[in-house]
Design an enzyme around this catalytic site. Structure first.
Site, PDB file in Angstrom:
ATOM      1  N   LYS A 203       0.865  -1.181   0.000  1.00 55.32           N
ATOM      2  CA  LYS A 203       0.000   0.000   0.000  1.00 55.32           C
ATOM      3  C   LYS A 203       0.898   1.226   0.000  1.00 55.32           C
ATOM      4  O   LYS A 203       1.598   1.505   0.982  1.00 55.32           O
ATOM      5  CB  LYS A 203      -0.926   0.005   1.215  1.00 55.32           C
ATOM      6  CG  LYS A 203      -1.901   1.192   1.231  1.00 55.32           C
ATOM      7  CD  LYS A 203      -2.827   1.132   2.429  1.00 55.32           C
ATOM      8  CE  LYS A 203      -3.795   2.294   2.447  1.00 55.32           C
ATOM      9  NZ  LYS A 203      -4.672   2.277   3.637  1.00 55.32           N
ATOM     10  N   ARG A 213     -10.383  10.803   0.899  1.00 55.26           N
ATOM     11  CA  ARG A 213     -10.412  11.579   2.137  1.00 55.26           C
ATOM     12  C   ARG A 213     -11.793  12.176   2.361  1.00 55.26           C
ATOM     13  O   ARG A 213     -12.303  12.204   3.479  1.00 55.26           O
ATOM     14  CB  ARG A 213      -9.359  12.696   2.095  1.00 55.26           C
ATOM     15  CG  ARG A 213      -7.941  12.249   1.779  1.00 55.26           C
ATOM     16  CD  ARG A 213      -7.225  11.696   2.972  1.00 55.26           C
ATOM     17  NE  ARG A 213      -5.816  11.520   2.687  1.00 55.26           N
ATOM     18  CZ  ARG A 213      -5.229  10.352   2.401  1.00 55.26           C
ATOM     19  NH1 ARG A 213      -5.949   9.258   2.384  1.00 55.26           N
ATOM     20  NH2 ARG A 213      -3.938  10.268   2.143  1.00 55.26           N
ATOM     21  N   ARG A 224       1.090  10.135   5.685  1.00 52.28           N
ATOM     22  CA  ARG A 224       1.267   8.766   6.154  1.00 52.28           C
ATOM     23  C   ARG A 224       2.548   8.140   5.611  1.00 52.28           C
ATOM     24  O   ARG A 224       2.633   6.920   5.475  1.00 52.28           O
ATOM     25  CB  ARG A 224       0.043   7.934   5.751  1.00 52.28           C
ATOM     26  CG  ARG A 224      -1.234   8.439   6.401  1.00 52.28           C
ATOM     27  CD  ARG A 224      -2.455   7.661   5.951  1.00 52.28           C
ATOM     28  NE  ARG A 224      -3.621   8.119   6.707  1.00 52.28           N
ATOM     29  CZ  ARG A 224      -4.833   8.265   6.190  1.00 52.28           C
ATOM     30  NH1 ARG A 224      -5.051   7.988   4.921  1.00 52.28           N
ATOM     31  NH2 ARG A 224      -5.837   8.682   6.947  1.00 52.28           N
ATOM     32  N   GLU A 240       7.497  -7.104   2.231  1.00 49.32           N
ATOM     33  CA  GLU A 240       6.195  -7.057   2.911  1.00 49.32           C
ATOM     34  C   GLU A 240       5.363  -8.295   2.556  1.00 49.32           C
ATOM     35  O   GLU A 240       4.666  -8.861   3.413  1.00 49.32           O
ATOM     36  CB  GLU A 240       5.433  -5.792   2.507  1.00 49.32           C
ATOM     37  CG  GLU A 240       6.071  -4.480   2.958  1.00 49.32           C
ATOM     38  CD  GLU A 240       5.713  -4.116   4.383  1.00 49.32           C
ATOM     39  OE1 GLU A 240       5.054  -4.923   5.076  1.00 49.32           O
ATOM     40  OE2 GLU A 240       6.103  -3.013   4.818  1.00 49.32           O
ATOM     41  N   LYS A 255      -2.113  -1.692  -3.737  1.00 48.74           N
ATOM     42  CA  LYS A 255      -2.934  -0.488  -3.744  1.00 48.74           C
ATOM     43  C   LYS A 255      -2.027   0.741  -3.783  1.00 48.74           C
ATOM     44  O   LYS A 255      -1.111   0.817  -2.952  1.00 48.74           O
ATOM     45  CB  LYS A 255      -3.804  -0.460  -2.468  1.00 48.74           C
ATOM     46  CG  LYS A 255      -4.734   0.737  -2.343  1.00 48.74           C
ATOM     47  CD  LYS A 255      -5.529   0.682  -1.042  1.00 48.74           C
ATOM     48  CE  LYS A 255      -6.471   1.869  -0.926  1.00 48.74           C
ATOM     49  NZ  LYS A 255      -7.235   1.863   0.334  1.00 48.74           N
ATOM     50  N   SER A 281      -9.706   5.779  -5.455  1.00 49.80           N
ATOM     51  CA  SER A 281     -10.591   6.913  -5.727  1.00 49.80           C
ATOM     52  C   SER A 281     -10.045   7.854  -6.790  1.00 49.80           C
ATOM     53  O   SER A 281     -10.788   8.299  -7.675  1.00 49.80           O
ATOM     54  CB  SER A 281     -10.842   7.688  -4.432  1.00 49.80           C
ATOM     55  OG  SER A 281      -9.617   8.160  -3.877  1.00 49.80           O
ATOM     56  N   TYR A 320     -14.811   0.995  -7.811  1.00 49.09           N
ATOM     57  CA  TYR A 320     -16.094   1.654  -7.577  1.00 49.09           C
ATOM     58  C   TYR A 320     -17.066   1.412  -8.735  1.00 49.09           C
ATOM     59  O   TYR A 320     -18.251   1.707  -8.609  1.00 49.09           O
ATOM     60  CB  TYR A 320     -15.873   3.147  -7.332  1.00 49.09           C
ATOM     61  CG  TYR A 320     -15.015   3.384  -6.111  1.00 49.09           C
ATOM     62  CD1 TYR A 320     -15.557   3.299  -4.840  1.00 49.09           C
ATOM     63  CD2 TYR A 320     -13.646   3.642  -6.227  1.00 49.09           C
ATOM     64  CE1 TYR A 320     -14.770   3.478  -3.708  1.00 49.09           C
ATOM     65  CE2 TYR A 320     -12.849   3.815  -5.114  1.00 49.09           C
ATOM     66  CZ  TYR A 320     -13.411   3.729  -3.847  1.00 49.09           C
ATOM     67  OH  TYR A 320     -12.622   3.888  -2.739  1.00 49.09           O
TER      68      TYR A 320
END
Length: 330
Positions: A203, A213, A224, A240, A255, A281, A320
């Site tokens: 990610k 957001r 982040r 990871e 992602k 998004s 989506y």
């Protein structure tokens, strides 16, 4: 005079001559079962709330979420990934709504399970960012840094309440070190060995999260970058990946999807567990915005991006457009 055997002797174009020929030789095929629908449910609203930065996507009420889940089932979509948006006044430094059995996400999980049963995989976002007043994915220490190990304790609690609410799959998305192992232990301790873990393995800290957001009413202060991955790196994704699998991940995810197809391909080539990718998004909003201006063909762009994600190695795609794409494929 006709010259036989003249250049070119090989003509790949013969396999592109008609729609039925192209369909027959297609190497990558999309299917409704490939898709998982991300969905937002907001506490305290009586009507769905449109998300300005994501045309066509809403923050659902409990009732409209149930309807969306039923539509996804009818279209043949495999899963729904739920994100809860609590009332602002309920957020705090520990993300208390995330472990409250009556928090909006847990309520939504129960609602959807009651509506669709086992006909749709009910997946839950396991992270604190929607429920904290500072918007970070974990608990902060005295210096304002995300405390990895204190956050893991909260994730363990979240996993258990989400499982109790009826989640088939939990998706730890906070990128805390050791999160998969802690969540697996927490689930097993309450006898929920049947609940699967979709690991957010790679990610990245991405500019493309912007519209999200708004979708979750984020209270984020700062960024982040200390826990999400650096877009410049790929080797750490494989590290990871190795760690997540060793800790018990059932499925793994990359992602965002589109800007990281190379990472997706490397991950898919490295494992024998299902690999997912999240078309996030910003990827969605760019296509919708360009299509609204008439700059691109909307449907062709949607299916081209989805095909590219699957071609790169994704078994499943969070998008989506999941229900819409599935309906058009059937």
């Amino acid at each position: 005079m006709t010259k036989y055997g003249s250049f070119p002797g090989t003509r790949p174009r013969r396999l592109r001559t008609s729609p039925v020929m192209r369909r027959m030789v297609a190497e990558t095929r999309l299917h409704p079962a490939d898709f998982i629908l991300p969905a937002f449910v907001r506490e305290g609203v009586s009507e769905p709330v449109p998300i300005a930065a994501m045309p066509g996507v809403v923050q659902h009420t409990r009732d409209s979420l149930k309807k969306a889940a039923a539509e996804a089932v009818e279209a043949g979509v495999s899963g729904i990934m739920l994100f809860g948006v609590p009332e602002e006044s309920k957020k705090d430094g520990l993300g208390t709504p995330g472990t409250d059995p009556d928090g909006i996400l847990q309520v939504a999980i129960r609602d959807v399970r009651a509506e669709v049963g086992d006909d749709l995989l009910v997946m839950s976002d396991l992270c604190l960012d929607e429920t904290t007043d500072h918007g970070h994915c974990g608990v902060l220490d005295a210096q304002g840094r995300v405390d990895n190990d204190a956050t893991l304790e909260r994730y363990a609690e979240m996993a258990q309440v989400q499982a109790d609410a009826g989640a088939h799959v939990v998706g730890p998305s906070g990128m805390m070190d050791g999160q998969i192992g802690v969540v697996r232990d927490a689930l097993d301790q309450i006898g929920r060995e049947d609940v699967a873990i979709l690991a957010y393995t790679a990610k990245y800290s991405s500019a493309f999260y912007g519209p999200f957001r708004e979708a979750v009413g984020s209270s984020l202060q700062g960024d982040r970058k200390t826990y999400q991955q650096d877009p410049a790196n790929w080797r750490e994704s494989l590290r990871e990946l190795e760690l997540d699998l060793a800790e018990g991940a059932d499925m793994v995810m990359v992602k965002p999807a589109g800007p990281y197809l190379d990472i997706l391909a490397r991950v898919a080539d490295s494992v024998d567990v299902p690999v997912a990718a999240y078309q996030i998004s910003g990827e969605y909003s760019m296509i919708e915005a360009a299509a609204e201006k008439g700059w691109i063909d909307r449907d062709r762009a949607i299916f081209e991006t989805l095909t590219g994600i699957k071609r790169a190695g994704a078994r499943n795609i969070l998008t989506y457009w999941a229900t819409e794409a599935a309906q058009k494929l059937r």
